[in-house]
Design an enzyme around this catalytic site. Sequence first.
Site, PDB file in Angstrom:
ATOM      1  N   GLY A  14       0.784  -1.242   0.000  1.00  0.00           N
ATOM      2  CA  GLY A  14       0.000   0.000   0.000  1.00  0.00           C
ATOM      3  C   GLY A  14       0.806   1.278   0.000  1.00  0.00           C
ATOM      4  N   SER A  15       2.022   1.246  -0.549  1.00  0.00           N
ATOM      5  CA  SER A  15       2.793   2.501  -0.560  1.00  0.00           C
ATOM      6  C   SER A  15       2.203   3.507  -1.553  1.00  0.00           C
ATOM      7  CB  SER A  15       4.279   2.245  -0.837  1.00  0.00           C
ATOM      8  OG  SER A  15       4.481   1.819  -2.154  1.00  0.00           O
ATOM      9  N   LEU A  92      -9.608  -8.811 -12.448  1.00  0.00           N
ATOM     10  CA  LEU A  92     -10.976  -8.395 -12.115  1.00  0.00           C
ATOM     11  C   LEU A  92     -11.974  -9.007 -13.094  1.00  0.00           C
ATOM     12  CD1 LEU A  92     -10.263  -4.681 -11.277  1.00  0.00           C
ATOM     13  CD2 LEU A  92     -11.346  -6.309  -9.714  1.00  0.00           C
ATOM     14  N   HIS A 108       1.183   0.811 -13.135  1.00  0.00           N
ATOM     15  CA  HIS A 108       1.986  -0.365 -13.460  1.00  0.00           C
ATOM     16  C   HIS A 108       3.454   0.059 -13.545  1.00  0.00           C
ATOM     17  CE1 HIS A 108       2.835  -4.314 -15.162  1.00  0.00           C
ATOM     18  NE2 HIS A 108       3.611  -3.710 -16.034  1.00  0.00           N
ATOM     19  N   ALA A 172       9.150   6.993  -8.338  1.00  0.00           N
ATOM     20  CA  ALA A 172       8.462   7.749  -9.403  1.00  0.00           C
ATOM     21  C   ALA A 172       6.953   7.507  -9.352  1.00  0.00           C
ATOM     22  CB  ALA A 172       9.023   7.348 -10.767  1.00  0.00           C
ATOM     23  N   GLU A 173       6.555   6.261  -9.030  1.00  0.00           N
ATOM     24  CA  GLU A 173       5.120   5.947  -8.916  1.00  0.00           C
ATOM     25  C   GLU A 173       4.452   6.848  -7.891  1.00  0.00           C
ATOM     26  OE1 GLU A 173       3.933   1.761  -8.595  1.00  0.00           O
ATOM     27  OE2 GLU A 173       5.969   1.199  -9.125  1.00  0.00           O
TER      28      GLU A 173
HETATM   29  C1  GRF Z   1       3.603  -1.127  -7.426  1.00  0.00           C
HETATM   30  O1  GRF Z   1       4.861  -1.263  -8.036  1.00  0.00           O
HETATM   31  C2  GRF Z   1       2.504  -1.023  -8.454  1.00  0.00           C
HETATM   32  O2  GRF Z   1       2.893  -0.326  -9.604  1.00  0.00           O
HETATM   33  C3  GRF Z   1       2.277  -2.473  -8.796  1.00  0.00           C
HETATM   34  O3  GRF Z   1       2.377  -3.144  -7.564  1.00  0.00           O
HETATM   35  C4  GRF Z   1       3.208  -2.395  -6.683  1.00  0.00           C
HETATM   36  C5  GRF Z   1       2.392  -2.103  -5.457  1.00  0.00           C
HETATM   37  O4  GRF Z   1       3.139  -1.480  -4.450  1.00  0.00           O
HETATM   38  N1  GRF Z   1       1.024  -2.637  -9.490  1.00  0.00           N
HETATM   39  P1  GRF Z   1       2.389  -0.812  -3.217  1.00  0.00           P
HETATM   40  O5  GRF Z   1       1.428  -1.850  -2.652  1.00  0.00           O
HETATM   41  O6  GRF Z   1       1.644   0.388  -3.730  1.00  0.00           O
HETATM   42  O7  GRF Z   1       3.471  -0.457  -2.249  1.00  0.00           O
END
Ligand code: GRF
Length: 213
Positions: A14-15, A92, A108, A172-173
Amino acid sequence: MARLRVGVLISGRGSNLQALIDAAATPAYPAEIALVISNRLEAQGLQRAAQAGVPHEAIPARDRAAFAAAADAALRRHRIELIALAGFMRLLDTGFVEAWQDRMVNIHPSLLPAFPGLHPQRQALLAGARFSGCTVHFVRPEMDTGPIIAQAVVPVRDDDDEERLAARILAAEHQLYPLAVRLYAEGRLRIGGNRVTVAGGMTADIAALNPAA
Ligand code: GRF
């Protein structure tokens, strides 16, 4: 003005959820995290939701259709307007995806359409890519497809292993996802076929994530 009500679906750490919660803590941010749903009881993200005072539910249904029905009911009960998948590691139900068409986004950790599916960071290393990154896109029934909203590029370094590359992409996410959700909440995204255009142009903060842009 009322803020957009976002429901976040998670399976684990859940980061990215945390990045969205942190962004929404600013009153000027145009969206609020109004519900968190996990398909796994032990997901760390559920604790993050609890700590932030965000309503949260675990729906550990084995059956895909049963999960979809329970999730859909919870999302509607909480008047959710946008679903953000954030590390949701389960396919899903197609009917669910269609019901939320253009109102569900995913993040992603690769530059789609390169390296969809599992272990995209490993795939990037094995392919010898010099750059990778992350993508926020609208969700379509086929995994990791759908109109692309925004991307952030990171370099792949010679001494990278999967863990180091994943950490660089994850940083970056955490910047990209709140910015992309902001664009949606501001009503600035137009979908035409596979392409998304941003009314008023891409924001400077997203361009700043991509030095070549
Ligand atoms: C992230 O790298 C996201 O892009 C992928 O799964 C990972 C989840 O990380 N779909 P978190 O649970 O948000 O820390």
